[in-house]
Structure formats: structure tokens, C-alpha cells
Write a protein that holds these residues in place. Structure first.
Motif, PDB file in Angstrom:
ATOM      1  N   ARG A  96     -36.409  55.112  37.777  1.00 51.25           N
ATOM      2  CA  ARG A  96     -37.652  54.672  37.113  1.00 51.25           C
ATOM      3  C   ARG A  96     -37.627  54.961  35.622  1.00 51.25           C
ATOM      4  N   HIS A  97     -36.818  55.956  35.226  1.00 48.84           N
ATOM      5  CA  HIS A  97     -36.862  56.406  33.830  1.00 48.84           C
ATOM      6  C   HIS A  97     -35.602  56.131  33.030  1.00 48.84           C
ATOM      7  N   VAL A 127     -38.306  51.274  42.469  1.00 53.73           N
ATOM      8  CA  VAL A 127     -38.295  50.196  41.468  1.00 53.73           C
ATOM      9  C   VAL A 127     -37.696  48.927  42.074  1.00 53.73           C
TER      10      VAL A 127
END
Ligand code: GDP
Length: 180
Positions: A96-97, A127
Motif C-alpha cells: 500500500r505504501h 490493493v
């Protein structure tokens, strides 16, 4: 008896414990030494090889003071020194990051120690496929400047089980390459 060590590193909360648990879930051979605040080691024994999975302390707390970053880097540098049995360090990155600035000191330390290391995306279930592709593309670009980093990126989810058997197979390959 030969020993092979594989280590897992990553930012705090990246899903490291969950991934290590997913990897070792079906193994009756796991011996867990869980000392809070310290590096955790899981030992596996087979006829002629010992596999040690090392769960390194997480780094990159949002508000980590500079001296903490330094302490982590020093710990890692000391750990990596003369680690002949260390076959690979898997650097976990939250899908996600993507890569964060706090991953840089860890990647620097691994590159300087010339330790074979590879990025593993975690939480791939959180995701969509498009976001995974974007994340992979930007990490590939960043890794181009890091020749010690293995270019292939593994995509996993401890929650859905995606990529877990592939990672287990990759570890088995490292083990067989090293144990004869
Ligand atoms: P560690 O601090 O790196 O050891 O991370 P943990 O394994 O304790 O996980 C941190 C948080 O991420 C927890 O809230 C987990 O439930 C969550 N998490 C871990 N793995 C996954 C995953 O594969 N998918 C999703 N969606 N969340 C996960």
C-alpha cells in the motif's frame, strides 16, 4: 552440519511477523525463541542442514528520533558483519505504501555489507492489481541504482496466502544451493 540463515527486515508494521508466521505455519520443526525487543530467531533442523529464519527488529517508526535510526543501523551493521551463512535478507515493503525514506538506511546498510537482498511486497490483498503494478514499477526504478539488490520482487499476502508457497520455494532453493 551446515547452517543457512535467511533474515527478514522491514518497517515496523510492514507485516513481518504475519509473513514469517504464514511461512512457518505448516512446519512442525519450528522452534521459536521469542524475546520481546530483540531479534527473534526461528530454527529448523533437517538431516544435514539447519535453517535459521531471523526476524530483525522493525525500523522506521513515524517519529523515530535520529539516534534510534543510528542505533538500528549500528545493530544491523554488526549483525551483517562476517555473516557467511546469511544467504539472503528479504526486505519487506507494504504494497500500500511502497518504498519509504526510512527504508533507505536499511538498503544502504545491506548494499554496503554486500549482502544478497530482495524486496518482498506484503499485504498484496489490500490493493488492486493496478496499484501493485505501479508499486513494482517504482521499486524497480529505485533498485536500478542498487546493484546489490536482487531485481526480482516477490508479491505476498499473509492474509490471502498469495505468494507464500513461492517464497517458501525460493527459500528452499537457497537452502539447497547452500547445503552442498
Ligand atoms: P510487523 O510489525 O511488521 O511484525 O507487522 P504485523 O505482522 O504485526 O502486522 C502489522 C499489521 O498489518 C497488523 O494489523 C496485521 O493484521 C496487518 N497485516 C499483516 N499482514 C497482512 C496482510 O497480508 N494483509 C493485510 N491486509 N494486513 C496484514
Amino acid at each position: 552440519m551446515h547452517g543457512v540463515e535467511i533474515a527478514f527486515a522491514g518497517r515496523s508494521n510492514v507485516g513481518k511477523s504475519s509473513l514469517v508466521n504464514a511461512l512457518t505455519r505448516h512446519s512442525a520443526l519450528a522452534r521459536v525463541s521469542n524475546t520481546p525487543g530483540r531479534t527473534q530467531e526461528l530454527l529448523f533442523f533437517s538431516a544435514n542442514t539447519t535453517l535459521t529464519l531471523v526476524d530483525m527488529p522493525g525500523y522506521g517508526y513515524a517519529a523515530a528520533p535520529k539516534h534510534k535510526v543510528k542505533a538500528w543501523s549500528a545493530l544491523i551493521a554488526a549483525y551483517l558483519q562476517g555473516r557467511a551463512n546469511l544467504a539472503r535478507v528479504y526486505v519487506l515493503v507494504d504494497a500500500r505504501h511502497g518504498l519509504k525514506s526510512s527504508d533507505q538506511p536499511a538498503l544502504d546498510a545491506l548494499g554496503e555489507a554486500a549482502v544478497s537482498h530482495q524486496i518482498v511486497l506484503t499485504k498484496a490483498d489490500a490493493v488492486g492489481p493496478g496499484a501493485i503494478e505501479d508499486c513494482l514499477a517504482s521499486i524497480h526504478t529505485a533498485l536500478a541504482k542498487r546493484p546489490a539488490a536482487f531485481p526480482e520482487i516477490l508479491v505476498t499476502s499473509a492474509r490471502s496466502g498469495a505468494g507464500i508457497s513461492e517464497l517458501r520455494a525460493a527459500i528452499a532453493r537457497l537452502l539447497s544451493e547452500r547445503s552442498h
